[in-house]
Design an enzyme around this catalytic site. Structure first.
Site, PDB file in Angstrom:
ATOM      1  N   GLU A 154       5.001   5.119  10.128  1.00 23.58           N
ATOM      2  CA  GLU A 154       3.626   5.575  10.366  1.00 23.58           C
ATOM      3  C   GLU A 154       2.965   6.067   9.072  1.00 23.58           C
ATOM      4  OE1 GLU A 154       1.417   5.471  12.700  1.00 23.58           O
ATOM      5  OE2 GLU A 154       2.564   4.826  14.438  1.00 23.58           O
ATOM      6  N   GLU A 157       2.136   2.982   7.057  1.00 22.26           N
ATOM      7  CA  GLU A 157       1.034   2.204   7.616  1.00 22.26           C
ATOM      8  C   GLU A 157      -0.313   2.890   7.392  1.00 22.26           C
ATOM      9  OE1 GLU A 157       3.237   0.024  11.424  1.00 22.26           O
ATOM     10  OE2 GLU A 157       1.558   1.383  11.789  1.00 22.26           O
ATOM     11  N   GLU A 158      -0.368   4.204   7.651  1.00 14.35           N
ATOM     12  CA  GLU A 158      -1.656   4.892   7.605  1.00 14.35           C
ATOM     13  C   GLU A 158      -2.120   5.168   6.177  1.00 14.35           C
ATOM     14  OE1 GLU A 158      -1.860   8.298  10.196  1.00 14.35           O
ATOM     15  OE2 GLU A 158      -1.674   7.062  11.992  1.00 14.35           O
TER      16      GLU A 158
END
Lengths: 268, 268
Positions: A154, A157-158
């Site tokens: 995460e 990805e972010e």
């Protein structure tokens, strides 16, 4: 029904489960009439055998068999995008069928660099959209994903930042947030391995390294108890002696699979 | 379709969700033909409005509408015994629908009295049935149940012993144990408040207080890594300085609900 008749109708193919039940996994095409005849003959056969739970896994292509199964007494158990699992409890004794999955698992990531800047984002969707509020990267685990792997994914990805997983600092359980299901939210601390931010276009409005004092000064953080705890726990870990849980790979007596036990490794 | 025609067909009742989608909760009886006409008119209307995800909650009494919904392009999202939730993603952009619940949550209970006897059981069902193996009480959380409450309940149900919850000593995550879903198993330490055992008839073959050394000497415990850790962690907590996570009630910025944050309270 005589044995001859049963031969003619044809029983449904089933495999035993370890709890005294059977699982029918329908695959090929089948019309309603054949299905109902075979199901009735099979239920009668299983009842004589002392079978307890009967499971039917219906792929979405066979959605025309849902209503006939329900009419024969089956309930829904769970569903995924491509199939529906139905179940029927044969005996008169108490139903001991296992319950469906009850929790979604989410992670929140505390990532602080050597300049005491924390990695924060503004989201494009959801309840904070357009609010200008900076928050920690968060996300939902994919099916089959480990907590530490989901936290690393995460953040990457972010924000584009590479990290090492350090510890689960805490976790929160809450109920009813999502279709009557519960959430387990794991507060994770990760160490940054890179510094250049590449934000995700689809979900993230902005991503930044922000001095931790500036983050803490946001009015939203002050009134949001969970956020305040994430901050306090991250700083307790970075500056003082806080011990969370670290993952340790362990084996199972029942299968070849490795799994992870999260524990306070300093205390053992 | 003209406005007049749409009026005649009748749109499905829907409420907005917070992610730019709508939720249709069908309740009353409805025939297939009316459903399909209304669904088509509604989809066309929602498409014009820029709606993204469309949810349909179908009670099991309306199982005849499953196939028509699937034929209009809906997939299954999840199901519970009494309903099936279907979903349709309208736009061409990437699907950001939330994933179904992925985890079942289980607890294992380490309960030791002042005589250094641990509370153990033999199970009537499952993989250890008839093996004569003593294990710690374990169980699965009910929907909406807190971890600490589930641990207290399971110990009480299986053995009749009243307890106070002390700490989560560790947790294990594993995958694929159950219909492709994952398990989170929380190792809990509880303090006994009573001593007289009343075992559960339906699921428990035997329950006992057993000297901890005798429990540890079972060959099964020696080769079962998770069991060995539960024992080591329980003793580390009882005899040395191990810190697990204790539950702390916190509030949410978004709702009135209280929830529990489990953290190392000694480290804060």
């Amino acid at each position: 029904m005589s044995n001859d008749e049963r031969e003619e109708v044809g029983l449904l193919d089933a495999v035993d489960d370890i709890h005294g039940g059977v699982i029918v996994e329908l695959k090929g095409p089948m019309d309603c009439k054949t299905f109902v005849s075979s199901l009735r003959a099979s239920l009668s056969h299983w009842r004589q055998q002392g079978i307890r739970g009967v499971w039917i896994k219906l792929p979405i292509e066979l959605s025309h068999l849902v209503q006939p199964a329900v009419q024969e007494g089956f309930c829904y158990h769970h569903a995924e995008p491509t199939y529906l699992m139905l179940v029927y409890w044969i005996p008169v004794s108490e139903n001991t069928l296992p319950i469906n999955a009850t929790h979604r698992v989410c992670i929140g990531a505390f990532v602080m660099n050597e300049k005491r800047e924390v990695l924060v984002v503004q989201e494009k969707c959801g309840i904070l959209r357009g609010s200008g509020i900076w928050k920690f990267p968060t996300g939902v685990l994919e099916q089959g994903e480990d907590i530490f792997a989901g936290a690393i994914r995460e953040v990457k990805e972010e924000t584009g930042i590479e990290t090492d997983f350090l510890e689960v600092l805490a976790f929160r359980q809450n109920h009813g947030a999502f279709f009557g299901k519960s959430d387990l939210f794991f507060v994770c601390m990760l160490l940054p391995l890179s510094s250049e931010i590449h934000k995700q276009e689809s979900e993230i409005e902005a991503a930044a390294w922000m001095p931790v004092e500036e983050f803490a000064a946001q009015p939203f953080v002050k009134k949001h108890e969970l956020l305040k705890y994430i901050l306090d726990l991250g700083l307790a870990k970075a500056d003082r002696n806080y011990s969370g849980f670290t993952p340790l790979s362990i084996s199972s007596a029942f299968s070849e699979e490795l799994s992870f036990l999260y524990l306070n490794s300093r205390g053992l």
